[in-house]
Design a protein around this motif. Structure first.
Motif, PDB file in Angstrom:
ATOM      1  N   VAL A  67      -6.274  -9.929   7.430  1.00 31.90           N
ATOM      2  CA  VAL A  67      -6.194  -9.292   6.171  1.00 31.90           C
ATOM      3  C   VAL A  67      -5.069  -8.583   5.636  1.00 31.90           C
ATOM      4  CG1 VAL A  67      -7.478  -7.867   4.444  1.00 31.90           C
ATOM      5  CG2 VAL A  67      -8.565  -9.566   5.747  1.00 31.90           C
ATOM      6  N   GLY A  68      -4.510  -7.768   6.833  1.00 30.52           N
ATOM      7  CA  GLY A  68      -3.401  -6.583   6.625  1.00 30.52           C
ATOM      8  C   GLY A  68      -2.130  -7.262   6.004  1.00 30.52           C
ATOM      9  N   PRO A  69      -1.698  -6.922   4.988  1.00 31.23           N
ATOM     10  CA  PRO A  69      -0.494  -7.546   4.586  1.00 31.23           C
ATOM     11  C   PRO A  69       0.804  -6.845   5.285  1.00 31.23           C
ATOM     12  CG  PRO A  69      -1.044  -5.713   3.207  1.00 31.23           C
ATOM     13  CD  PRO A  69      -2.038  -5.916   4.109  1.00 31.23           C
ATOM     14  N   GLU A  72       4.732  -5.457   1.188  1.00 31.23           N
ATOM     15  CA  GLU A  72       4.218  -5.148  -0.252  1.00 31.23           C
ATOM     16  C   GLU A  72       5.319  -4.771  -1.364  1.00 31.23           C
ATOM     17  OE1 GLU A  72       1.479  -1.829  -0.220  1.00 31.23           O
ATOM     18  OE2 GLU A  72       2.730  -0.437   0.790  1.00 31.23           O
ATOM     19  N   ARG A  94      -1.205  -0.765   6.507  1.00 27.62           N
ATOM     20  CA  ARG A  94      -1.681  -2.137   6.822  1.00 27.62           C
ATOM     21  C   ARG A  94      -3.200  -2.009   7.409  1.00 27.62           C
ATOM     22  NH1 ARG A  94       1.624  -5.650  10.843  1.00 27.62           N
ATOM     23  NH2 ARG A  94       3.226  -5.016   9.527  1.00 27.62           N
ATOM     24  N   ALA A  98      -6.186  -3.125   4.721  1.00 29.91           N
ATOM     25  CA  ALA A  98      -7.327  -4.354   5.184  1.00 29.91           C
ATOM     26  C   ALA A  98      -8.744  -3.816   4.987  1.00 29.91           C
ATOM     27  CB  ALA A  98      -6.870  -4.633   6.515  1.00 29.91           C
ATOM     28  N   TRP A 101      -9.393  -3.687   1.409  1.00 25.14           N
ATOM     29  CA  TRP A 101      -9.710  -4.823   0.716  1.00 25.14           C
ATOM     30  C   TRP A 101     -11.028  -5.543   1.402  1.00 25.14           C
ATOM     31  CZ3 TRP A 101      -4.114  -6.785   1.133  1.00 25.14           C
ATOM     32  CH2 TRP A 101      -3.331  -6.081   0.324  1.00 25.14           C
ATOM     33  N   LYS A 138      -6.431 -11.525  -1.761  1.00 28.74           N
ATOM     34  CA  LYS A 138      -5.412 -10.453  -2.302  1.00 28.74           C
ATOM     35  C   LYS A 138      -4.325 -10.236  -1.399  1.00 28.74           C
ATOM     36  CE  LYS A 138      -6.679  -6.003  -4.202  1.00 28.74           C
ATOM     37  NZ  LYS A 138      -7.994  -5.459  -4.899  1.00 28.74           N
ATOM     38  N   ARG A 139      -4.235 -10.611  -0.094  1.00 29.72           N
ATOM     39  CA  ARG A 139      -3.264 -10.288   0.861  1.00 29.72           C
ATOM     40  C   ARG A 139      -2.099 -11.529   0.312  1.00 29.72           C
ATOM     41  NH1 ARG A 139      -3.088 -13.058   6.098  1.00 29.72           N
ATOM     42  NH2 ARG A 139      -3.013 -14.687   4.567  1.00 29.72           N
ATOM     43  N   GLU A 140      -2.642 -12.515  -0.044  1.00 31.74           N
ATOM     44  CA  GLU A 140      -1.533 -13.618  -0.497  1.00 31.74           C
ATOM     45  C   GLU A 140      -1.070 -13.344  -1.857  1.00 31.74           C
ATOM     46  OE1 GLU A 140      -0.781 -16.411   1.068  1.00 31.74           O
ATOM     47  OE2 GLU A 140      -2.138 -15.785   2.785  1.00 31.74           O
TER      48      GLU A 140
END
Length: 157
Positions: A67-69, A72, A94, A98, A101, A138-140
């Motif tokens: 999940v962690g981006p 950003e 990150r 995560a 989210w 959300k990460r995408e």
């Protein structure tokens, strides 16, 4: 700098799994200072994960990794115009993004299908390990936004 440097608070590991990330998850879930309620919800969710025959900590860590981006966008003002500049995300941010989210996506799940928050949380963690679910979407979105604004990466400082 005009003020003294702020020191980071050290979060103590939780009592059962002896993990700092689980303790942070509990602290994010906690409302109105009711930590025992949050602990019960998290530990119940982890029990549900362990009943599926897997180690809940490993599943949770994998979910956070998924999940962690990595990138950003941050708003930068250059010459009177605001640009969305893609910036690499530090490890601490990150993890906090995560966790936030995952909790947000879990709370949005329907009450008809999942009756308790711990069920919602466990299913969201399972979905995140398989790169599914709302938190991964959300990460995408964050990655797509950074990709779209790649032209402004020269404004990074």
């Amino acid at each position: 700098m005009r003020h003294k440097k702020i020191t980071k608070r050290i979060t103590n590991p939780d009592t059962i799994y002896d993990s700092v990330t689980v303790a942070k998850l509990i602290n994010y879930i906690m409302k109105s200072g009711k930590k025992t309620v949050a602990q019960n919800q998290v530990y119940e969710a982890f029990d549900i994960l362990s009943k599926k025959g897997e180690d809940p900590i490993k599943i949770f860590e994998k979910a956070i990794q998924n999940v962690g981006p990595k990138v950003e966008v941050k708003a930068r003002r250059v010459g009177g115009a605001n640009y969305q500049v893609p910036v690499e995300v530090k490890q601490e941010r990150r993890m906090s993004l995560a966790l936030r989210w995952i909790i947000e996506a879990a709370s949005k799940r329907s009450n008809k299908e999942y009756h308790t928050f711990s069920e919602k949380l466990s299913s969201e963690i399972m979905d995140a390990t398989q790169n599914l679910g709302e938190a991964v979407k959300k990460r995408e979105v964050a990655l797509k936004q950074a990709e779209a604004n790649k032209a402004f990466s020269s404004f990074r400082w």
